[in-house]
Write a protein that holds these residues in place. Structure first.
Motif, PDB file in Angstrom:
ATOM      1  N   GLU A  37      -3.452  -4.634  26.994  1.00 54.48           N
ATOM      2  CA  GLU A  37      -3.709  -4.867  25.847  1.00 54.48           C
ATOM      3  C   GLU A  37      -4.754  -4.215  24.921  1.00 54.48           C
ATOM      4  N   GLU A  40      -2.278  -1.959  22.879  1.00 59.78           N
ATOM      5  CA  GLU A  40      -2.054  -2.827  21.555  1.00 59.78           C
ATOM      6  C   GLU A  40      -3.248  -2.232  20.599  1.00 59.78           C
ATOM      7  N   GLY A  66      -6.514 -10.377  16.170  1.00 62.62           N
ATOM      8  CA  GLY A  66      -5.483 -10.516  18.083  1.00 62.62           C
ATOM      9  C   GLY A  66      -5.274 -10.203  19.149  1.00 62.62           C
ATOM     10  N   GLU A  67      -5.291  -8.963  18.874  1.00 61.42           N
ATOM     11  CA  GLU A  67      -5.316  -8.396  20.140  1.00 61.42           C
ATOM     12  C   GLU A  67      -6.716  -8.315  20.502  1.00 61.42           C
ATOM     13  N   ASP A  70      -6.570 -10.978  22.549  1.00 60.23           N
ATOM     14  CA  ASP A  70      -5.798 -10.191  24.117  1.00 60.23           C
ATOM     15  C   ASP A  70      -6.730  -9.976  25.274  1.00 60.23           C
ATOM     16  N   LEU A  73     -10.111 -12.212  26.446  1.00 58.65           N
ATOM     17  CA  LEU A  73      -9.542 -13.249  27.767  1.00 58.65           C
ATOM     18  C   LEU A  73      -9.182 -12.139  28.471  1.00 58.65           C
ATOM     19  N   TYR A  74      -8.372 -11.156  29.148  1.00 61.08           N
ATOM     20  CA  TYR A  74      -8.286 -10.386  30.207  1.00 61.08           C
ATOM     21  C   TYR A  74      -9.496  -9.903  30.834  1.00 61.08           C
TER      22      TYR A  74
END
Length: 117
Positions: A37, A40, A66-67, A70, A73-74
């Motif tokens: 991520e 990205e 959005g990235e 992500d 979250l991770y």
């Protein structure tokens, strides 16, 4: 963790539990997914100039948002999986950096400080 990060970690735990994904959320897998991520996110900035990266158009900003989501979250899921208080770890690291990089010596400089003894 702060209350907000704790709530996010619990929501992520429940999200994984509801889908029977805990089996896949090992620290190794989460670290690898986090790295992907981050890649990205980096790709969104790869060919931009410094000025362009500081003034993102709405479409690029939406993808970056959005990235970043992500990545967060991770990161929260990984910290939860290994039992690390993410807020505590970040504050401890900032405390260390404040000791290593005193403003008088490092103001305006990008050079690395030697390791602390």
């Amino acid at each position: 963790m702060t209350n907000e990060l704790e709530r996010l970690a619990e929501r992520l735990r429940e999200f994984a539990r509801a889908r029977d994904w805990e089996q896949f959320h090992t620290p190794k897998n989460l670290a690898m997914a986090l790295s992907g991520e981050v890649g990205e996110l980096v790709a969104e900035f790869q060919w931009l100039t410094a000025e362009e990266s500081a003034n993102l158009d709405p479409e690029t900003l939406a993808r970056v948002r959005g990235e970043l989501g992500d990545v967060l979250l991770y990161l929260v899921r990984l910290a939860d999986a290994v039992g690390v208080d993410l807020s505590g770890a970040a504050n401890a690291k900032l405390d260390e950096n404040e000791r290593r990089y005193d403003p008088t010596t490092y103001r305006g400089s990008a050079r690395k400080a030697p390791p602390l003894d």
